[in-house]
Motif scaffolding. Structure first.
Motif, PDB file in Angstrom:
ATOM      1  N   TYR A  59     101.163 -50.825  36.925  1.00 17.03           N
ATOM      2  CA  TYR A  59     100.314 -51.386  35.494  1.00 17.03           C
ATOM      3  C   TYR A  59     100.307 -49.882  35.326  1.00 17.03           C
ATOM      4  CZ  TYR A  59      95.979 -50.669  33.217  1.00 17.03           C
ATOM      5  OH  TYR A  59      95.155 -50.764  32.416  1.00 17.03           O
ATOM      6  N   TRP A  60     100.448 -48.869  35.309  1.00 18.84           N
ATOM      7  CA  TRP A  60     100.786 -47.535  35.164  1.00 18.84           C
ATOM      8  C   TRP A  60     101.468 -47.850  33.874  1.00 18.84           C
ATOM      9  CZ3 TRP A  60      96.930 -45.522  32.848  1.00 18.84           C
ATOM     10  CH2 TRP A  60      95.507 -45.031  33.136  1.00 18.84           C
ATOM     11  N   LYS A  84      99.229 -50.737  41.012  1.00 19.24           N
ATOM     12  CA  LYS A  84      98.521 -50.243  40.411  1.00 19.24           C
ATOM     13  C   LYS A  84      99.580 -48.737  40.193  1.00 19.24           C
ATOM     14  CE  LYS A  84      93.970 -49.773  39.696  1.00 19.24           C
ATOM     15  NZ  LYS A  84      93.355 -50.387  38.325  1.00 19.24           N
ATOM     16  N   ASP A 103      90.982 -46.370  37.854  1.00 21.63           N
ATOM     17  CA  ASP A 103      90.947 -46.173  36.948  1.00 21.63           C
ATOM     18  C   ASP A 103      92.153 -47.420  35.812  1.00 21.63           C
ATOM     19  OD1 ASP A 103      89.397 -44.009  36.588  1.00 21.63           O
ATOM     20  OD2 ASP A 103      91.544 -42.324  36.936  1.00 21.63           O
ATOM     21  N   LYS A 104      91.535 -47.630  34.410  1.00 21.19           N
ATOM     22  CA  LYS A 104      92.015 -48.036  34.065  1.00 21.19           C
ATOM     23  C   LYS A 104      93.093 -47.397  32.861  1.00 21.19           C
ATOM     24  CE  LYS A 104      90.149 -52.053  35.391  1.00 21.19           C
ATOM     25  NZ  LYS A 104      89.325 -53.598  34.712  1.00 21.19           N
TER      26      LYS A 104
END
Length: 295
Positions: free
Chosen positions: A137-138, A134, A99-100
């Motif tokens: 990233y989040w 990740k 997911d992005k």
């Protein structure tokens, strides 16, 4: 009467379609309340699971996957997400490794004041430093996230840690529901969902998305539950595919559904099913209301 030191709160489980929300809900509850398939948009309703402990009650809400509505059924589904987020004391935002940050889907979470626990699901598929990358990233994408927990609904990794994080964030409050209840849904609802799950598992293309199940009769007798169900599709051609040659496909769905119902209800099940056509029911609000959807 208020219980001293008792914690109680609503926890909304949200995310885009097919990220494993329902699997997590079932793992957290220890009960198969939400139907699970590999197809997106399996969940259409808000399903509450009530987890009771000695000094807490956590009311989980599994919701439809967040999407941009294309027709009235989608709008009804997204209304359940909206209400669930408004009610929530804690939000479990489920994402997976690939997911992005999607502006349309995730921007709303930047404005939410409710504590958000981001669950990075499917870490059993991670390679190298993917999990750490990740998480970073989040944290950058949604800075107001309270905490990020890497989990795997499939293997159960870290799922047991989710409740502890939730209990740190929900308020002191007496229970919202009697402490012997485990869901807000009726037996009829679960019977219809079990049949719908089997349709998702046995058919491809548009059939699962065009099908809706209505329980006309649910008679709980001492030794058996007798259930009569109608399966609605949108076109005559879909009706033929659903029934199959000499009724073989529908018979398979009925056998599989009956087996799961007997495990779920703990009783012998007699199930009869009939297939009907409700033209374009997903796009017509009056038909959606008849099928129990509200907006």
């Amino acid at each position: 009467m208020e219980q001293k030191g008792f914690k109680s709160g609503f926890v909304s489980i949200v995310g885009r379609p097919n990220v494993g929300k329902s699997s997590l809900m079932n793992k957290l509850m220890g009960e198969n309340l939400s139907i699970i398939t590999s197809k997106a948009q399996t969940t259409r309703h808000r399903i509450m699971g009530i987890l009771n402990g000695e000094n807490y009650q956590v009311v989980y809400s599994d919701t439809p996957g967040i999407l941009e509505p294309k027709y009235s059924l989608h709008e009804a589904m997204m209304s359940y997400v909206k209400v669930s987020l408004e009610d929530a004391d804690v939000i479990l935002l489920v994402v997976e490794l690939e997911d992005k940050f999607d502006q349309q889907l995730f921007e709303r979470f930047l404005r939410i004041k409710t504590p958000i626990i981001l669950l990075l699901n499917k870490i059993d598929l991670a390679k190298g430093s993917q999990v750490e990358d990740k998480i970073a990233y989040w944290k950058s994408a949604i800075p107001n996230v309270s905490s990020i927990l890497p989990v795997s609904a499939k293997s159960g990794t870290n799922v047991d840690k989710i409740l502890d994080v939730i209990l740190e964030k929900i308020p002191d409050h007496p229970p919202f529901f009697p402490q012997d209840e485990f869901t807000d849904r009726t037996e009829r609802f679960f019977a219809s969902e079990i049949i719908r799950e089997k349709i998702f598992l046995n058919y491809s293309e548009e059939i699962p998305y065009s099908a809706e199940v209505v329980i006309n009769s649910f008679k709980d007798q001492p030794d058996i539950i007798r259930i009569s169900a109608e399966i609605y599709v949108e076109r005559d051609s879909q009706k033929g595919i659903l029934i199959g040659k000499a009724g073989s496909s529908l018979k398979k769905v009925g056998m599989e559904a009956r087996k799961d119902m007997e495990a779920f209800f703990g009783k012998k099940i007699f199930l009869e099913t009939h297939v009907k056509v409700a033209t374009n029911w997903r796009k017509e609000r009056n038909k959606l209301r008849q099928f129990g959807y509200t907006e």
